[in-house]
Design a protein around this motif. Structure first.
Motif, PDB file in Angstrom:
ATOM      1  N   ALA A   1       0.818  -1.220   0.000  1.00 18.09           N
ATOM      2  CA  ALA A   1       0.000   0.000   0.000  1.00 18.09           C
ATOM      3  C   ALA A   1       0.852   1.271   0.000  1.00 18.09           C
ATOM      4  CB  ALA A   1      -0.945  -0.008   1.198  1.00 18.09           C
ATOM      5  N   LYS A   2       1.913   1.273   0.787  1.00 13.41           N
ATOM      6  CA  LYS A   2       2.775   2.465   0.873  1.00 13.41           C
ATOM      7  C   LYS A   2       3.508   2.704  -0.454  1.00 13.41           C
ATOM      8  CE  LYS A   2       6.379   4.558   3.701  1.00 13.41           C
ATOM      9  NZ  LYS A   2       7.257   4.414   4.852  1.00 13.41           N
ATOM     10  N   GLU A   3       4.054   1.643  -1.040  1.00 17.30           N
ATOM     11  CA  GLU A   3       4.769   1.772  -2.316  1.00 17.30           C
ATOM     12  C   GLU A   3       3.823   2.206  -3.439  1.00 17.30           C
ATOM     13  OE1 GLU A   3       8.107  -1.766  -1.796  1.00 17.30           O
ATOM     14  OE2 GLU A   3       6.057  -2.287  -2.352  1.00 17.30           O
ATOM     15  N   ALA A   4       2.623   1.618  -3.469  1.00 19.78           N
ATOM     16  CA  ALA A   4       1.650   1.976  -4.498  1.00 19.78           C
ATOM     17  C   ALA A   4       1.213   3.426  -4.348  1.00 19.78           C
ATOM     18  CB  ALA A   4       0.444   1.039  -4.422  1.00 19.78           C
ATOM     19  N   THR A   5       0.969   3.849  -3.109  1.00 19.65           N
ATOM     20  CA  THR A   5       0.560   5.235  -2.865  1.00 19.65           C
ATOM     21  C   THR A   5       1.634   6.199  -3.342  1.00 19.65           C
ATOM     22  OG1 THR A   5      -0.765   4.564  -0.956  1.00 19.65           O
ATOM     23  CG2 THR A   5      -0.151   6.890  -1.097  1.00 19.65           C
ATOM     24  N   GLN A   6       2.880   5.938  -2.979  1.00 17.78           N
ATOM     25  CA  GLN A   6       3.973   6.822  -3.361  1.00 17.78           C
ATOM     26  C   GLN A   6       4.122   6.892  -4.882  1.00 17.78           C
ATOM     27  OE1 GLN A   6       5.627   8.943  -1.530  1.00 17.78           O
ATOM     28  NE2 GLN A   6       6.798   9.648  -3.281  1.00 17.78           N
ATOM     29  N   ALA A   7       4.086   5.749  -5.549  1.00 21.19           N
ATOM     30  CA  ALA A   7       4.229   5.721  -7.008  1.00 21.19           C
ATOM     31  C   ALA A   7       3.073   6.467  -7.681  1.00 21.19           C
ATOM     32  CB  ALA A   7       4.286   4.276  -7.506  1.00 21.19           C
ATOM     33  N   PHE A   8       1.863   6.279  -7.168  1.00 21.83           N
ATOM     34  CA  PHE A   8       0.697   6.935  -7.754  1.00 21.83           C
ATOM     35  C   PHE A   8       0.763   8.447  -7.554  1.00 21.83           C
ATOM     36  CE2 PHE A   8      -3.723   8.275  -8.017  1.00 21.83           C
ATOM     37  CZ  PHE A   8      -4.136   7.626  -9.169  1.00 21.83           C
TER      38      PHE A   8
ATOM     39  N   LYS B   1      -5.557   2.239  -2.319  1.00 28.51           N
ATOM     40  CA  LYS B   1      -5.959   0.841  -2.151  1.00 28.51           C
ATOM     41  C   LYS B   1      -5.997   0.194  -3.531  1.00 28.51           C
ATOM     42  CE  LYS B   1      -9.699  -2.063  -0.476  1.00 28.51           C
ATOM     43  NZ  LYS B   1     -11.064  -2.103   0.071  1.00 28.51           N
ATOM     44  N   LEU B   2      -5.376  -0.983  -3.644  1.00 29.66           N
ATOM     45  CA  LEU B   2      -5.404  -1.731  -4.891  1.00 29.66           C
ATOM     46  C   LEU B   2      -6.642  -2.615  -4.929  1.00 29.66           C
ATOM     47  CD1 LEU B   2      -1.691  -2.909  -5.226  1.00 29.66           C
ATOM     48  CD2 LEU B   2      -2.774  -0.918  -6.257  1.00 29.66           C
ATOM     49  N   GLY B   3      -7.278  -2.669  -6.085  1.00 30.26           N
ATOM     50  CA  GLY B   3      -8.437  -3.533  -6.278  1.00 30.26           C
ATOM     51  C   GLY B   3      -8.042  -4.734  -7.116  1.00 30.26           C
ATOM     52  N   THR B   4      -8.773  -4.966  -8.190  1.00 30.33           N
ATOM     53  CA  THR B   4      -8.491  -6.068  -9.098  1.00 30.33           C
ATOM     54  C   THR B   4      -7.199  -5.781  -9.857  1.00 30.33           C
ATOM     55  OG1 THR B   4     -10.850  -6.471  -9.356  1.00 30.33           O
ATOM     56  CG2 THR B   4      -9.390  -7.385 -11.053  1.00 30.33           C
ATOM     57  N   CYS B   5      -6.285  -6.741  -9.903  1.00 28.14           N
ATOM     58  CA  CYS B   5      -5.021  -6.585 -10.627  1.00 28.14           C
ATOM     59  C   CYS B   5      -4.858  -7.732 -11.630  1.00 28.14           C
ATOM     60  CB  CYS B   5      -3.844  -6.574  -9.660  1.00 28.14           C
ATOM     61  SG  CYS B   5      -3.829  -5.144  -8.560  1.00 28.14           S
ATOM     62  N   ILE B   6      -4.354  -7.385 -12.802  1.00 34.44           N
ATOM     63  CA  ILE B   6      -4.119  -8.353 -13.873  1.00 34.44           C
ATOM     64  C   ILE B   6      -2.784  -8.020 -14.536  1.00 34.44           C
ATOM     65  CG2 ILE B   6      -6.584  -8.708 -14.344  1.00 34.44           C
ATOM     66  CD1 ILE B   6      -6.236  -6.803 -16.782  1.00 34.44           C
TER      67      ILE B   6
ATOM     68  N   ALA C   1      -8.165   2.958  -5.669  1.00 31.73           N
ATOM     69  CA  ALA C   1      -8.976   3.982  -5.023  1.00 31.73           C
ATOM     70  C   ALA C   1      -8.037   4.831  -4.191  1.00 31.73           C
ATOM     71  CB  ALA C   1     -10.056   3.363  -4.159  1.00 31.73           C
ATOM     72  N   LEU C   2      -7.987   6.118  -4.473  1.00 29.44           N
ATOM     73  CA  LEU C   2      -7.133   7.050  -3.740  1.00 29.44           C
ATOM     74  C   LEU C   2      -7.987   7.790  -2.723  1.00 29.44           C
ATOM     75  CD1 LEU C   2      -4.321   8.375  -3.426  1.00 29.44           C
ATOM     76  CD2 LEU C   2      -5.118  10.126  -5.034  1.00 29.44           C
ATOM     77  N   LYS C   3      -7.601   7.684  -1.465  1.00 27.25           N
ATOM     78  CA  LYS C   3      -8.312   8.368  -0.393  1.00 27.25           C
ATOM     79  C   LYS C   3      -7.431   9.492   0.129  1.00 27.25           C
ATOM     80  CE  LYS C   3     -10.396   7.798   4.104  1.00 27.25           C
ATOM     81  NZ  LYS C   3     -10.467   7.000   5.309  1.00 27.25           N
ATOM     82  N   ILE C   4      -7.973  10.710   0.079  1.00 27.16           N
ATOM     83  CA  ILE C   4      -7.293  11.874   0.644  1.00 27.16           C
ATOM     84  C   ILE C   4      -8.306  12.548   1.557  1.00 27.16           C
ATOM     85  CG2 ILE C   4      -6.158  14.082   0.203  1.00 27.16           C
ATOM     86  CD1 ILE C   4      -5.410  13.027  -2.568  1.00 27.16           C
ATOM     87  N   GLY C   5      -8.026  12.537   2.847  1.00 24.61           N
ATOM     88  CA  GLY C   5      -8.984  13.084   3.802  1.00 24.61           C
ATOM     89  C   GLY C   5     -10.277  12.290   3.751  1.00 24.61           C
ATOM     90  N   ALA C   6     -11.399  12.987   3.546  1.00 27.49           N
ATOM     91  CA  ALA C   6     -12.702  12.319   3.496  1.00 27.49           C
ATOM     92  C   ALA C   6     -13.103  11.930   2.081  1.00 27.49           C
ATOM     93  CB  ALA C   6     -13.766  13.230   4.088  1.00 27.49           C
ATOM     94  N   GLY C   7     -12.321  12.316   1.094  1.00 24.03           N
ATOM     95  CA  GLY C   7     -12.672  12.034  -0.293  1.00 24.03           C
ATOM     96  C   GLY C   7     -11.950  10.825  -0.851  1.00 24.03           C
TER      97      GLY C   7
ATOM     98  N   ASP D   1     -14.740  -1.118  -9.674  1.00 27.30           N
ATOM     99  CA  ASP D   1     -14.088  -2.343  -9.232  1.00 27.30           C
ATOM    100  C   ASP D   1     -14.764  -2.859  -7.959  1.00 27.30           C
ATOM    101  OD1 ASP D   1     -12.345  -4.333  -8.289  1.00 27.30           O
ATOM    102  OD2 ASP D   1     -10.578  -3.273  -9.038  1.00 27.30           O
ATOM    103  N   PRO D   2     -15.332  -4.065  -7.993  1.00 34.01           N
ATOM    104  CA  PRO D   2     -16.008  -4.582  -6.796  1.00 34.01           C
ATOM    105  C   PRO D   2     -15.074  -4.791  -5.608  1.00 34.01           C
ATOM    106  CG  PRO D   2     -15.844  -6.283  -8.490  1.00 34.01           C
ATOM    107  CD  PRO D   2     -15.383  -5.002  -9.111  1.00 34.01           C
ATOM    108  N   LYS D   3     -13.781  -4.945  -5.843  1.00 33.11           N
ATOM    109  CA  LYS D   3     -12.833  -5.123  -4.745  1.00 33.11           C
ATOM    110  C   LYS D   3     -12.542  -3.808  -4.011  1.00 33.11           C
ATOM    111  CE  LYS D   3     -10.402  -9.243  -6.222  1.00 33.11           C
ATOM    112  NZ  LYS D   3      -9.074  -9.830  -6.421  1.00 33.11           N
ATOM    113  N   LEU D   4     -13.003  -2.705  -4.571  1.00 35.86           N
ATOM    114  CA  LEU D   4     -12.740  -1.406  -3.956  1.00 35.86           C
ATOM    115  C   LEU D   4     -13.950  -0.871  -3.179  1.00 35.86           C
ATOM    116  CD1 LEU D   4     -10.726   0.282  -6.819  1.00 35.86           C
ATOM    117  CD2 LEU D   4      -9.858  -0.635  -4.656  1.00 35.86           C
TER     118      LEU D   4
END
Length: 131
Positions: free
Chosen positions: A48-55, A70-75, A91-97, A127-130
């Motif tokens: 999660a930390k690596e994905a957040t930073q890269a994104f 948060k990562l959902g479905t990956c292929i 799904a990117l969460k920043i504060g309440a959004g 994505d249903p996983k999100l």
């Protein structure tokens, strides 16, 4: 009105799948169910930390220190340009959004890199996983 029909259909379908009976399998019975095929090599994903930073680097939003991705479905990525490139619903969460999109991830040395996904047609959205 049209949402009522869609919602009713979805509820009906989910109720059918919950009540449908599965074939009974006894210990001595020969199963007619084919075994699941062996999956190709498991996908390597950023945490999660690596994905957040890269994104955040991809979006030029490094100032959002409290962001969480948060990562959902990956292929495996379609038309991958890098070894091990994966496409994910995110799904990117920043504060309440929260905002959902898709991104590709691959490793460059010891760091993860994100880029816009070229696999949109292969990933579910939303994505249903999100959820």
């Amino acid at each position: 009105m049209r949402y009522t029909v869609i919602l009713s259909s979805l509820l009906l379908c989910s109720a059918c799948s919950e009540t449908s009976s599965q074939p009974a399998v006894t210990p001595n019975a020969v199963s007619t169910i084919a075994p699941a095929p062996a999956t190709a090599a498991a996908l390597v994903l950023p945490d999660a930390k690596e994905a957040t930073q890269a994104f955040l680097v991809m979006m030029d939003m490094q100032e959002y220190k409290n962001a969480e991705l948060k990562l959902g479905t990956c292929i495996p990525a379609v038309d991958a340009k890098h070894p091990g490139q994966v496409a994910c619903g995110v799904a990117l969460k920043i504060g309440a959004g929260t905002s959902a999109t898709q991104a590709d991830f691959y490793r460059r040395g010891n760091k993860w890199v994100a880029q816009p996904s070229s696999s949109q047609d292969k990933l579910p959205f939303p994505d249903p996983k999100l959820r």
